[in-house]
Design an enzyme around this catalytic site. Structure first.
Site, PDB file in Angstrom:
ATOM      1  N   THR A   1     145.076 108.202  31.857  1.00  0.00           N
ATOM      2  CA  THR A   1     146.298 108.592  31.149  1.00  0.00           C
ATOM      3  C   THR A   1     147.404 109.029  32.096  1.00  0.00           C
ATOM      4  O   THR A   1     147.135 109.518  33.197  1.00  0.00           O
ATOM      5  CB  THR A   1     145.988 109.756  30.167  1.00  0.00           C
ATOM      6  OG1 THR A   1     147.139 110.024  29.373  1.00  0.00           O
ATOM      7  CG2 THR A   1     145.562 111.022  30.885  1.00  0.00           C
TER       8      THR A   1
ATOM      9  N   GLN B   1     151.468 115.257  32.536  1.00  0.00           N
ATOM     10  CA  GLN B   1     150.240 115.890  32.048  1.00  0.00           C
ATOM     11  C   GLN B   1     150.389 117.396  31.842  1.00  0.00           C
ATOM     12  O   GLN B   1     149.572 118.006  31.154  1.00  0.00           O
ATOM     13  CB  GLN B   1     149.110 115.617  33.061  1.00  0.00           C
ATOM     14  CG  GLN B   1     147.762 115.373  32.416  1.00  0.00           C
ATOM     15  CD  GLN B   1     147.732 114.142  31.547  1.00  0.00           C
ATOM     16  OE1 GLN B   1     147.608 114.229  30.345  1.00  0.00           O
ATOM     17  NE2 GLN B   1     147.868 112.984  32.168  1.00  0.00           N
TER      18      GLN B   1
ATOM     19  N   GLY C   1     145.289 108.024  22.316  1.00  0.00           N
ATOM     20  CA  GLY C   1     145.988 108.552  21.141  1.00  0.00           C
ATOM     21  C   GLY C   1     146.045 110.061  21.065  1.00  0.00           C
ATOM     22  O   GLY C   1     146.002 110.614  19.962  1.00  0.00           O
ATOM     23  N   GLY C   2     146.113 110.761  22.210  1.00  0.00           N
ATOM     24  CA  GLY C   2     146.209 112.230  22.162  1.00  0.00           C
ATOM     25  C   GLY C   2     145.002 112.795  21.420  1.00  0.00           C
ATOM     26  O   GLY C   2     143.874 112.365  21.618  1.00  0.00           O
TER      27      GLY C   2
ATOM     28  N   SER D   1     141.981 115.596  25.520  1.00  0.00           N
ATOM     29  CA  SER D   1     141.200 115.141  24.359  1.00  0.00           C
ATOM     30  C   SER D   1     140.408 113.875  24.692  1.00  0.00           C
ATOM     31  O   SER D   1     139.732 113.335  23.808  1.00  0.00           O
ATOM     32  CB  SER D   1     142.134 114.841  23.181  1.00  0.00           C
ATOM     33  OG  SER D   1     142.780 116.012  22.767  1.00  0.00           O
TER      34      SER D   1
ATOM     35  N   ASN E   1     149.599 110.764  30.195  1.00  0.00           N
ATOM     36  CA  ASN E   1     149.924 111.586  29.016  1.00  0.00           C
ATOM     37  C   ASN E   1     150.820 110.820  28.063  1.00  0.00           C
ATOM     38  O   ASN E   1     150.401 109.801  27.561  1.00  0.00           O
ATOM     39  CB  ASN E   1     150.484 112.955  29.392  1.00  0.00           C
ATOM     40  CG  ASN E   1     150.450 113.882  28.170  1.00  0.00           C
ATOM     41  OD1 ASN E   1     149.633 113.669  27.279  1.00  0.00           O
ATOM     42  ND2 ASN E   1     151.307 114.873  28.109  1.00  0.00           N
TER      43      ASN E   1
ATOM     44  N   THR F   1     147.947 106.632  27.080  1.00  0.00           N
ATOM     45  CA  THR F   1     146.540 106.680  27.482  1.00  0.00           C
ATOM     46  C   THR F   1     145.901 105.332  27.215  1.00  0.00           C
ATOM     47  O   THR F   1     146.369 104.567  26.370  1.00  0.00           O
ATOM     48  CB  THR F   1     145.800 107.786  26.683  1.00  0.00           C
ATOM     49  OG1 THR F   1     146.457 109.020  26.913  1.00  0.00           O
ATOM     50  CG2 THR F   1     144.341 107.923  27.090  1.00  0.00           C
TER      51      THR F   1
ATOM     52  N   ASP G   1     149.979 118.880  28.477  1.00  0.00           N
ATOM     53  CA  ASP G   1     148.666 119.131  27.858  1.00  0.00           C
ATOM     54  C   ASP G   1     148.243 120.590  28.028  1.00  0.00           C
ATOM     55  O   ASP G   1     147.225 121.008  27.498  1.00  0.00           O
ATOM     56  CB  ASP G   1     147.594 118.184  28.422  1.00  0.00           C
ATOM     57  CG  ASP G   1     147.492 116.908  27.597  1.00  0.00           C
ATOM     58  OD1 ASP G   1     148.053 116.861  26.492  1.00  0.00           O
ATOM     59  OD2 ASP G   1     146.846 115.943  28.055  1.00  0.00           O
TER      60      ASP G   1
END
Ligand code: GLY
Length: 573
Positions: free
Chosen positions: A400, A421, A474-475, A454, A402, A382, A424
């Protein structure tokens, strides 16, 4: 009096002072607008420069945002790109802020059954690597829509820096080298070389390029030229669409031409709340970022940071993070598919909810049930950029694919790294994804649904003017990194460049550990430990944040040193 009892009383008093209002602080931003300047902060210096070039050519913040994002697709191709999706918050002076959602969608053929085995177990890594991990990419629709409705320059001009970077090459920096090292490790786990195209582009005879080598991406350059010449229709309905689908079909995948032709960007109303007198503008579902970040801010708004010591402030911050991530797991998903999400997000941000959370925060850490451990990624696949100018305009954009290098699938000859993705989503409620995040049935894979994110692009307004733009990669750490960088500026008066660099911590409720970066003040760490927080040293950076501000009569830009970006600040024409 025992220390813990004293603390509890202190918290109670502080919460009492702040309830129903904001901490009584001097306004941070000067009423005098800064002189005619702009700032672009991306996580790669050449992407910031691409955005700055648009201002030099007479463009506005949105032209700069699109040029930055497209350049990032070339210089951080393992983080984001036209094979992925993202969110863009736009605030133009005198206009209401708007949230563009060009998040990927699950293909029409997606179903839970595809990802579970005969006994109902989740098939390992099927949402992570290979054709079944890929969601329908929205990035180019986002770029085209932003330019058409809010920009001033043509796509052919705005895409030019990205083409140049792909064709002429980019020097490999430390972050890119580390991503390539991980790619080599991941490819080693697969027998029979199923991901030859990505290996051909990013590795040399199976080994990562060294820092200082040049990464040239002629195929991606040619793809971007096609888009410059023919527009984005080529990606969604033309030759590029056919090449993407041909590759995924050859691998037995489900994403078809109708999925690409039918992809639709969504224009959404941002979430807003108030914090210390600022209006905070954030991303609504399918992001969890806006809801979680704003819930934490509404809780903290009831405390006066000057009236409380740093360990206590941090304890309240961490407990608020746990509440927000618990709500994320329980309530969040795509509101287009699950309309109940909208009401629950609204409930998350009510003053009564914040008051209840404050009342629940006691002198010791609440012990969340212990679950599995999050797989620690450096900053995920991301990338975030922030842009601001002295005329009250700002963009916060996060894009992103992912996880780093996405699905590992690149349709031959295109240079397009396709996202993963679909990880997610939860394949089943309460089964954690690669980020260790558990989610409810509202975020289980279903056709056309957008996976929960996120990503937390955030803009702060003061008297209707954009004064701060921030976000991170960073997730799940995106939320906590963006939050803490904003708190550094607003609550502690730290300059943006130090705010994004400051050591951080992260708690996502499940798993139950509090991650801290080496270098967090030991007084805080020891006190938190005494109060029952289970602390672990983070093995990788806790998010990567970019920020731009128009405060105190100056324009500033800050790129997080954790990824090696650099901002560009310049004069408006
Ligand atoms: N793929 C990371 C996120 O959207 O949260």
């Amino acid at each position: 009096m025992r220390r813990s009892s004293r603390l509890f009383i202190l918290l109670f008093l502080v919460a009492g002072i702040g309830c129903g209002g904001t901490a009584q602080q001097e306004p941070l931003s000067s009423r005098v607008p800064p002189a005619g300047r702009f700032a672009v902060a991306a996580d790669h210096p050449l992407a910031s420069l691409a955005g700055a070039r648009m201002f030099e050519q007479g463009g506005n913040v949105v032209d700069a945002a699109v040029a930055t994002s497209l350049a990032l697709a070339v210089v951080r191709p393992y983080s984001m790109g036209i094979g992925g999706g993202g969110f863009m918050l736009i605030k133009l002076a005198g206009e209401d802020p708007v949230a563009l959602d060009y998040r990927e969608t699950a293909p029409a053929g997606a179903s839970v059954q595809l990802y579970v085995d005969g006994r109902g177990g989740v098939i390992d890594k099927k949402t992570v690597w290979g054709p079944f991990a890929v969601g329908v990419p929205g990035h180019l629709q986002g770029m085209a829509h932003a330019l058409e409705h809010y920009g001033t320059l043509p796509l052919s001009l705005v895409i030019a820096p990205a083409i140049e970077l792909a064709e002429q090459g980019v020097t490999v920096d430390g972050h890119t080298h580390r991503a390539m090292v991980r790619l080599a490790e991941v490819l080693d786990q697969h027998s029979g070389s199923p991901f030859l195209e990505i290996e051909k582009i990013f590795l040399k005879e199976g080994a990562p390029l060294a820092v200082g080598d040049t990464l040239v991406q002629p195929d991606l350059g040619a793809t971007l030229r096609r888009i410059a010449d023919m527009g984005i229709a080529d990606f969604y309905e033309g030759e590029l669409a056919r090449r993407i689908v041909a590759e995924l079909t050859a691998r037995g995948g489900i994403l078809g031409e109708a999925d690409l032709a039918g992809y639709q960007l969504a224009v959404r109303s941002p979430l807003t709340t108030r914090f210390r007198g600022f209006k905070v503008v954030g991303m609504p579902p399918p992001s969890s970022g806006g809801a979680c970040l704003q819930q934490i801010l509404t809780v903290l708004d009831g405390y006066d940071p000057r009236a409380v010591d740093r360990p206590t402030y941090t304890h309240v911050l961490v407990e608020s993070m746990k509440h927000a991530f618990a709500d994320r797991a329980a309530f969040l998903g795509d509101s287009d598919v699950h309309p109940g999400v909208t009401d629950d997000v609204s409930q998350m941000l009510q003053p009564e909810t914040a008051a209840a959370i404050r009342a629940s925060i006691g002198p010791v850490a609440v012990d969340p049930a212990r679950y599995g451990k999050a797989w620690l990624t450096e900053d995920g696949g991301t990338s975030h950029y922030s842009i601001i100018d002295s005329r009250g305009n700002a963009v916060a954009g996060t894009d992103t694919i992912n996880l780093t290098f996405g699905s590992l699938v690149v349709p031959p000859g295109t240079g397009i790294v396709l996202n993963n993705q679909l990880d997610d989503f939860a394949v089943k409620a309460d089964v954690a994804n690669e980020y260790g995040l558990k989610m409810s049935s509202r975020n289980v894979i279903s056709p056309g649904q957008r996976p929960l994110s996120s990503m937390s692009p955030t803009i702060l307004l003061e008297q209707g003017r954009a004064v701060l733009s921030a976000g991170a990669s960073g997730g799940p750490k995106i939320i906590t990194a963006t939050l803490q960088s904003i708190l550094q500026v607003v609550d502690f008066g730290v300059a943006p460049k130090d705010a994004v660099a400051a050591k951080r911590l992260h708690h996502q409720w499940s798993p139950g550990e509090l991650l801290i970066e080496p270098g967090v003040d030991s007084v805080i760490v020891e006190q938190l430990q005494q109060w029952g927080h289970r602390i672990e040293l983070a093995e990788s950076p806790l998010g990567v944040c970019q920020m731009t501000t128009a405060m105190g009569g100056t324009i500033e830009g800050a790129s997080d040193p954790r990824k090696g970006g650099q901002p560009v600040i310049g004069e408006l024409r």
